[in-house]
Design a protein around this motif. Structure first.
Motif, PDB file in Angstrom:
ATOM      1  N   GLY A 164       0.791  -1.227   0.000  1.00  0.00           N
ATOM      2  CA  GLY A 164       0.000   0.000   0.000  1.00  0.00           C
ATOM      3  C   GLY A 164       0.826   1.281   0.000  1.00  0.00           C
ATOM      4  O   GLY A 164       0.281   2.373  -0.039  1.00  0.00           O
ATOM      5  N   GLN A 165       2.136   1.162   0.037  1.00  0.00           N
ATOM      6  CA  GLN A 165       2.998   2.346   0.076  1.00  0.00           C
ATOM      7  C   GLN A 165       3.636   2.551  -1.296  1.00  0.00           C
ATOM      8  O   GLN A 165       4.085   1.584  -1.918  1.00  0.00           O
ATOM      9  CB  GLN A 165       4.134   2.161   1.093  1.00  0.00           C
ATOM     10  N   PRO A 195      -8.228  -1.708  -2.007  1.00  0.00           N
ATOM     11  CA  PRO A 195      -8.967  -0.511  -1.594  1.00  0.00           C
ATOM     12  C   PRO A 195      -8.277   0.200  -0.427  1.00  0.00           C
ATOM     13  O   PRO A 195      -7.715  -0.451   0.447  1.00  0.00           O
ATOM     14  CB  PRO A 195     -10.322  -1.082  -1.167  1.00  0.00           C
ATOM     15  N   GLY A 196      -8.330   1.522  -0.451  1.00  0.00           N
ATOM     16  CA  GLY A 196      -7.684   2.299   0.601  1.00  0.00           C
ATOM     17  C   GLY A 196      -6.487   3.072   0.072  1.00  0.00           C
ATOM     18  O   GLY A 196      -5.996   3.999   0.705  1.00  0.00           O
ATOM     19  N   LEU A 197      -6.056   2.709  -1.119  1.00  0.00           N
ATOM     20  CA  LEU A 197      -4.874   3.341  -1.711  1.00  0.00           C
ATOM     21  C   LEU A 197      -5.067   4.812  -2.023  1.00  0.00           C
ATOM     22  O   LEU A 197      -4.146   5.613  -1.906  1.00  0.00           O
ATOM     23  CB  LEU A 197      -4.581   2.685  -3.063  1.00  0.00           C
ATOM     24  N   SER A 198      -6.294   5.166  -2.446  1.00  0.00           N
ATOM     25  CA  SER A 198      -6.498   6.525  -2.949  1.00  0.00           C
ATOM     26  C   SER A 198      -6.342   7.571  -1.852  1.00  0.00           C
ATOM     27  O   SER A 198      -6.096   8.737  -2.152  1.00  0.00           O
ATOM     28  CB  SER A 198      -7.861   6.647  -3.625  1.00  0.00           C
ATOM     29  N   ALA A 199      -6.443   7.132  -0.579  1.00  0.00           N
ATOM     30  CA  ALA A 199      -6.364   8.089   0.526  1.00  0.00           C
ATOM     31  C   ALA A 199      -5.139   8.996   0.441  1.00  0.00           C
ATOM     32  O   ALA A 199      -5.258  10.215   0.522  1.00  0.00           O
ATOM     33  CB  ALA A 199      -6.383   7.342   1.857  1.00  0.00           C
ATOM     34  N   GLU A 239      -8.560   0.466  -7.633  1.00  0.00           N
ATOM     35  CA  GLU A 239      -8.601  -0.293  -6.381  1.00  0.00           C
ATOM     36  C   GLU A 239      -9.454  -1.553  -6.538  1.00  0.00           C
ATOM     37  O   GLU A 239     -10.574  -1.485  -7.043  1.00  0.00           O
ATOM     38  CB  GLU A 239      -9.198   0.572  -5.267  1.00  0.00           C
ATOM     39  N   GLU A 290      -9.787  -5.620  -4.393  1.00  0.00           N
ATOM     40  CA  GLU A 290      -9.248  -6.571  -3.413  1.00  0.00           C
ATOM     41  C   GLU A 290      -8.149  -7.457  -4.003  1.00  0.00           C
ATOM     42  O   GLU A 290      -7.163  -7.768  -3.347  1.00  0.00           O
ATOM     43  CB  GLU A 290     -10.376  -7.492  -2.896  1.00  0.00           C
ATOM     44  N   GLY A 299      -4.070  -6.137  -4.513  1.00  0.00           N
ATOM     45  CA  GLY A 299      -3.159  -5.706  -3.446  1.00  0.00           C
ATOM     46  C   GLY A 299      -1.730  -6.141  -3.725  1.00  0.00           C
ATOM     47  O   GLY A 299      -0.779  -5.412  -3.504  1.00  0.00           O
ATOM     48  N   THR A 341     -12.736   1.445 -10.078  1.00  0.00           N
ATOM     49  CA  THR A 341     -12.707   0.029  -9.695  1.00  0.00           C
ATOM     50  C   THR A 341     -12.605  -0.798 -10.971  1.00  0.00           C
ATOM     51  O   THR A 341     -13.581  -0.927 -11.707  1.00  0.00           O
ATOM     52  CB  THR A 341     -13.995  -0.350  -8.932  1.00  0.00           C
TER      53      THR A 341
END
Ligand SMILES: Cc1cc2nc3c(=O)[nH]c(=O)nc-3n(C[C@H](O)[C@H](O)[C@H](O)COP(=O)(O)OP(=O)(O)OC[C@H]3O[C@@H](n4cnc5c(N)ncnc54)[C@H](O)[C@@H]3O)c2cc1C
Ligand SMILES: Nc1ncnc2c1ncn2[C@@H]1O[C@H](COP(=O)(O)O)[C@@H](O)[C@H]1O
Lengths: 249, 329
Positions: free
Chosen positions: B13-14, B45-49, B66, B68, B71, B177
């Motif tokens: 995720g980084q 999901p969560g990457l766009s933050a 994003e 599932e 990842g 998505t």
């Protein structure tokens, strides 16, 4: 199981590379050529697979000029069964190379096509996965070893900081890196046998290259280094230089 | 349109230096082509933050796909999505990083789009609209200048060579998505074995401490670990092929023609003779230090600083002095 191994003739890794007067090619004088090192790992993997399964044929394939016969004979001497030499220009456009290889491979239904991860001359690391994409096959790169059971190959793949175990459905393309199995040396018997093995030569279906080489240069010479001193007494000065002069610590 | 797309890889995720360098190289190229740089990131999901932060390294728009199943990298999952984005964006150029992931992904995307690819480039420019690159060939024994006659011009950049730029604007995030059918993937990662938990990979480290046959045996690697730890973080251990073949060290640490190519800012060659195949993997390091008891060892011909002496005396002293220096900072 039948396996096709794509191999390339490249300057020996010991070779000193000098650029010739044209400024776009290397000076070939005195250069010895050999099977590209990672391709040797791929040949070894194919031979082991054949020996392990007790059946199958190992075919070598190269795109090059007639001097590549020597490289193919080396692979045949290691134990491959036959070889195909596609004669045509090899450029720095890896997709053009991949297309010529993929066109030939259409006529072969081997469940495994093996490549080296990169050729030791152009270092492109691309022909294997490109052929896979063109042939509609899945591909695993950086494979250090693999096993085949049924229609699945289980590969050890090298990644940053470790390795992965990757399963791939056959037919597939695997790009081999250095692994536990050192390529075998050809024995005299193998060298004799290789002379009689089939080596088919035919023109490649080449396409025009869309990457053009406009210059080749030797790397800039490194600035003259210096011996800081002898033994442990020199360490203080080395650390000072690394901090103050090189700005590296 | 003269926009340039950077594929920015994430791990856990980084988006690390590999992705940031690609975005910055794309931004510089877009500048000379008169367009803007976009970035594409794929992951769970969560990457766009945090993605708008990529504006500060040069991405005007950040496309974040994003899902599932995305990842972790999968060639079957990623290639088609990247190719679709390239088609939709009508880019003049596409920039990948020549990391393990980029070396796997970029050739596939190039073949899907029917454009050639220049890999591992160390320089990237546009001359009157034509993209020109320089890349090492013959394991760095020569450098080739290449013109790419295709649109988009597709390249992968060598890690650790391109600077990460600083831009003032935040990027606009465009999250989507992608359609993914993981059950159709013919390549599946079923296990991961981390050789060195928590350690940086030799190809990505800014400082490398490499040992050769002069180390005498695997039991002496504590010496090099001591040096690594004295220097601090971001330091990786490397090895010559002789010690890898002897089974003293894992292959993942091998530097050279049949190992990894590294370009750190500081490289220590300890008990390494400097064979041409080893030099091929490390000669572009910014500063090279050699420790060898043979004053005629070829490694000294590329070293900026050398100490002639017994490594078993020099290395402990070196670790000690560097630790003292760091403690005083
Ligand atoms: C196709 C091919 C590919 C290759 N690929 C690679 C590659 O990717 N990477 C690679 O590294 N090699 C590669 N090689 C091998 C390369 O040719 C050398 O054999 C290898 O690099 C030598 O490793 P070394 O320097 O550790 O060992 P050596 O050459 O044996 O050198 C050991 C050094 O340690 C010094 N020394 C010994 N004791 C001490 C002491 N107490 N204190 C200080 N110094 C000491 C000695 O003076 C000597 O210089 C390849 C070879 C081939 C043919
Ligand atoms: N001219 C060629 N003929 C046959 N195989 C090739 C050729 N060029 C590249 N290959 C194969 O593709 C691999 C990767 O090469 P490259 O992408 O050029 O680094 C090599 O290790 C070979 O297996």
């Amino acid at each position: 199981m039948n396996v096709i191994v794509c191999v390339k003739r490249v300057p020996d890794t010991e070779a000193r590379i000098k650029v010739d007067e044209s400024g776009t090619a290397i000076d070939k004088a005195g250069i010895k050529y050999d099977l590209s090192p990672y391709d040797a790992f791929a040949v070894e993997a194919a031979l082991r697979l054949k020996e392990g399964h007790g059946e199958g044929e190992v075919t070598l394939l190269t795109l090059g000029d007639s001097s590549s016969q020597e490289t193919l004979r080396k692979g045949l001497a290691m134990g491959a069964d036959k070889a195909v030499l596609l004669t045509g220009d090899v450029t720095l456009d890896g997709l053009a190379t991949a297309k010529a290889i993929a066109a030939e491979l259409e006529g072969h239904d081997a469940p495994l096509f093996l490549f080296g991860v990169k050729a030791a001359d152009d270092d492109q690391s691309q022909v294997g996965p490109m052929v896979a994409a063109l042939a509609g096959r899945p591909c695993v790169t950086g494979v250090s070893s693999f096993e085949v059971a049924g229609s699945v190959a289980t590969c050890q793949r090298e990644v940053e900081g470790g390795s992965e175990t990757v399963e791939v459905d056959l037919p597939a393309v695997l790009c081999m890196t250095k692994g536990p199995n050192e390529p075998r040396l050809a024995a005299l018997k193998g060298i004799m046998a290789a002379k009689k093995k089939p080596l088919e030569e035919k023109p490649a279906a080449t396409v025009e290259a869309r990457i053009r080489l406009t210059g080749l240069a030797e790397p800039p010479a490194r600035a003259e280094g210096r011996i800081v001193g002898e033994g442990a007494d020199a360490v203080g000065e080395l650390v000072r230089l690394l901090r103050e002069e090189a700005n590296a610590l | 349109m003269a926009n340039v797309l950077a594929f920015a890889e994430q791990r856990d995720g980084q988006i690390g230096s590999a992705g940031r360098e690609a975005i910055s190289a794309a931004a510089t190229l877009a500048g000379s082509l008169g367009g803007s740089a976009h970035a594409l990131v794929l992951g769970a999901p969560g990457l766009s933050a945090g993605a708008e932060g990529l504006g500060t390294v040069g991405a005007e728009t950040v496309f974040v796909g994003e899902h599932e199943a995305l990842g972790e990298y999968n060639p079957e999952g990623y290639a088609g999505i990247v190719a679709d984005r390239v088609r939709e964006g009508g880019y003049s150029a596409v920039v990948f990083t020549a990391s393990t992931l980029g070396k796997d992904l970029a050739p596939r995307v190039a073949a899907l789009l029917d454009v050639p690819l220049a890999t591992d480039v160390t320089s990237l420019k546009a001359d009157g609209g034509t993209v020109t690159v320089v890349r090492p060939v013959f394991s760095g024994k020569a450098f080739a200048t290449l013109e790419i006659d295709a649109t988009p011009a597709m390249v992968s950049i060598r890690p650790n060579v391109f600077a990460v730029g600083e831009h003032s604007a935040a990027g606009t995030v465009d999250a989507f998505t992608p359609e993914v059918d993981a059950s159709a993937w013919r390549v599946r990662v079923v296990g991961r074995n981390s050789a060195s938990e928590g350690q940086v990979d030799v190809s990505e480290a800014s400082i490398v401490v490499s040992g050769g046959r002069g180390m005498k045996g695997p039991e002496h690697w504590g010496l090099l670990e001591g040096l690594r730890d004295a220097i601090g973080s971001g330091v990786a251990l490397g090895a010559s092929r002789a010690v890898v073949d002897a089974g003293w060290r894992p292959h993942g640490e091998q530097v050279g023609q049949t190992g990894k190519t590294v370009a750190p800012k500081l490289y220590f060659a300890v008990g390494i003779s400097g064979a041409i195949q080893h030099l091929a993997g490390m000669r572009t390091a910014k500063t090279i230090v050699a420790i060898n008891r043979d004053a005629d060892a070829p490694i000294f011909s590329v070293a900026d600083y050398g100490i002639v002496g017994d490594l078993f005396e020099v290395v402990p002293k070196l670790s000690e002095e560097i630790a003292a220096l760091k403690a005083a900072d």
